[in-house]
Design an enzyme around this catalytic site. Sequence first.
Site, short mmCIF file in Angstrom:
data_model
loop_
_atom_site.label_atom_id
_atom_site.label_comp_id
_atom_site.label_asym_id
_atom_site.label_seq_id
_atom_site.Cartn_x
_atom_site.Cartn_y
_atom_site.Cartn_z
N ARG A 275 34.74 12.16 -2.42
CA ARG A 275 36.02 11.51 -2.11
C ARG A 275 37.05 12.53 -1.63
O ARG A 275 37.87 12.23 -0.76
CB ARG A 275 36.53 10.75 -3.32
CG ARG A 275 37.81 9.97 -3.03
CD ARG A 275 38.23 9.08 -4.18
NE ARG A 275 37.36 7.91 -4.28
CZ ARG A 275 36.61 7.64 -5.34
NH1 ARG A 275 36.62 8.45 -6.38
NH2 ARG A 275 35.85 6.58 -5.36
N ALA A 276 37.02 13.73 -2.18
CA ALA A 276 37.99 14.75 -1.78
C ALA A 276 37.85 15.09 -0.30
O ALA A 276 38.86 15.24 0.42
CB ALA A 276 37.82 16.01 -2.63
#
Length: 668
Positions: A275-276
Amino acid sequence: MSTPFPFTAVVGQDDLRLALLLNAVSPAVGGVLVRGEKGTAKSTAVRALSALLPEVAVVPGCRFSCDPAAPDPSCPDGPHEAGNGGSRPSRMVELPVGASEDRLVGALDIERALAEGVKAFEPGLLADAHRGILYVDEVNLLHDHLVDLLLDAAAMGASYVEREGVSVRHASKFLLVGTMNPEEGELRPQLLDRFGLTVEVAASREPDQRVEVVRRRLAYDDDPAGFATRWADEEAAVRQRIVAARELLPSVRLGDGALRQIAATCAAFEVDGMRADIVMARTATALAAWAGRTEVLAEDVRQAALLALPHRRRRNPFDAPGLDEDKLDETLEEFSGSGDSGDDDEPDPDGPGGGGGQPPASDGPQEDGGSSGAQPEAGEGGEPRTSGAGAGEQAAARASEPFRTKVLSVPGLGEGAAGRRSRARTEHGRTTGARRPRGALTKLHLAATVQAAAPHQRARGRSGPGLVVRRDDLRQATREGREGNLVLFVVDASGSMAARQRMSAVKGAVLSLLLDAYQRRDKVGLVTFRGSAAEVALPPTSSVDAAAARLETLPTGGRTPLAAGLLRAHEVLRVERLRDPARRALVVVVTDGRATGGPEPVALAGRAARLFAAEGVASVVVDCESGPVRLGLAGQLAGELGGTAVTLDELRADSIAGLVKDVQRRAA
């Protein structure tokens, strides 16, 4: 309707304003978490953002804000035909910390169900926030059951309601914005990861900037409408820039060089999952669009990392979020490549390292995030201090590595604040039965209410489909969940505990219990005793970080005033009961059981311990005695307290399977 404080009139707080504007440009960034001390314009800036957002096209009359260009086929108010629709201003929906589950997700319309005999769904805040902003002030205090619902909606982009015979699914895509004061406790990791960006805010230490803050606030309070009018041109300019950036966003090119820098940065800081990487890519693209460019530069990637990674990097729960900027620059330089990511050596003139991402109308120097407040580590030699509490005091020992502990719970059924430690009757949780309401009805048990009213329908002259219900028929649902407790640590810091390896192990054990309290949403307090007295090192608080910091710098030395420590803890509990009578306490005494100093120290300690037993306070004694010869004094103290004793070795999760049962059996 009150006039909101203008967004462009907020003084300083450049990172906060930039993060909010990037989400306005690209809602796919995923929202903002604003961390900082009280009184730093966190809520003011967030509430001001909604006035800058473009209007939203909606299907007229749809309670779920369907887009007329692509209406939701499963909308409860549908089906809708695609075509022209109306428009309305963007919404910012506030989720109160104490909201009910029904208020968040919606529920059966009880009034229509009873009066008309029909099933009708009443939408909740997740429906209102669709295609807008969902704002949670003090998000770290949000109850766990609401956090679970938010996580589900954020992950799926939809809200599912299955209850009381109602089965509803509706779209719920919102920009999640939260503000919090870290002193009041941290967020669950799952919810923390759902925020796209995070910023740390602090009050400026620059006198001129503080003067301007006060001047503008007083002017706004005297005449909100007139103050807003004076800033109308600046607001309009930012609004137009947001619209232009949104139109430019699909044309922005994220080259392979920038993608490699993003991937390398996320790998270097050991973030979990992917997700980062995705959030960084979306943020860098939004930064380029905000700067009016169609290509992502290295400066955009750097600024995106500073906003998207601090709360995602792998760290211990008590470590403050942050990013090593030197390491970030080295990683970006190593993977700078050529061509796609631009020239790394040329800073963008529009903003410091922001790829043109600096927000408009900067009102002064960018605020410094403040120092970390880290204390220099104590020496390892254990030399006496030259200043402090007195002779014989030794330097603070560092805590050993923390470990996972078994759950220590308070016996019985409480009624305290929601948490994860002990069983309790709560407003939220599994339904265990029904009863007549005591006072105002808060949670209707529909089946029990219908069952109570059904035998009287003929006598009441029922003639239509609706049920004739009277006040005596109403039943309150009783629910059982988990509560958070006050875990009060009473730590022996006397000379008998001062051997460095021994105190290091003791601090490691207390730190492990603090980690457990952090995860179970408890309040914690810390009482220490040594020399001739006891002191409250930390009054009861939700900030477990503060307790860990106090523990780290705890010195040792002197006699063992055990009775003084217990009496001080008893006084802390007495005061806390007045403040929060529903929150039950668990006292954890960390000592070897020795009592010295003053007349009859052992007898006095026994009398102090029996005060806890007489009041039924749950307690655990962590026995720190070591060596081949053991006196068993900690076990005797546990008996006086009406609690149980456990050694440091037995405190580990894989060694104390029967500890919770022991605590409950002794307290019963």
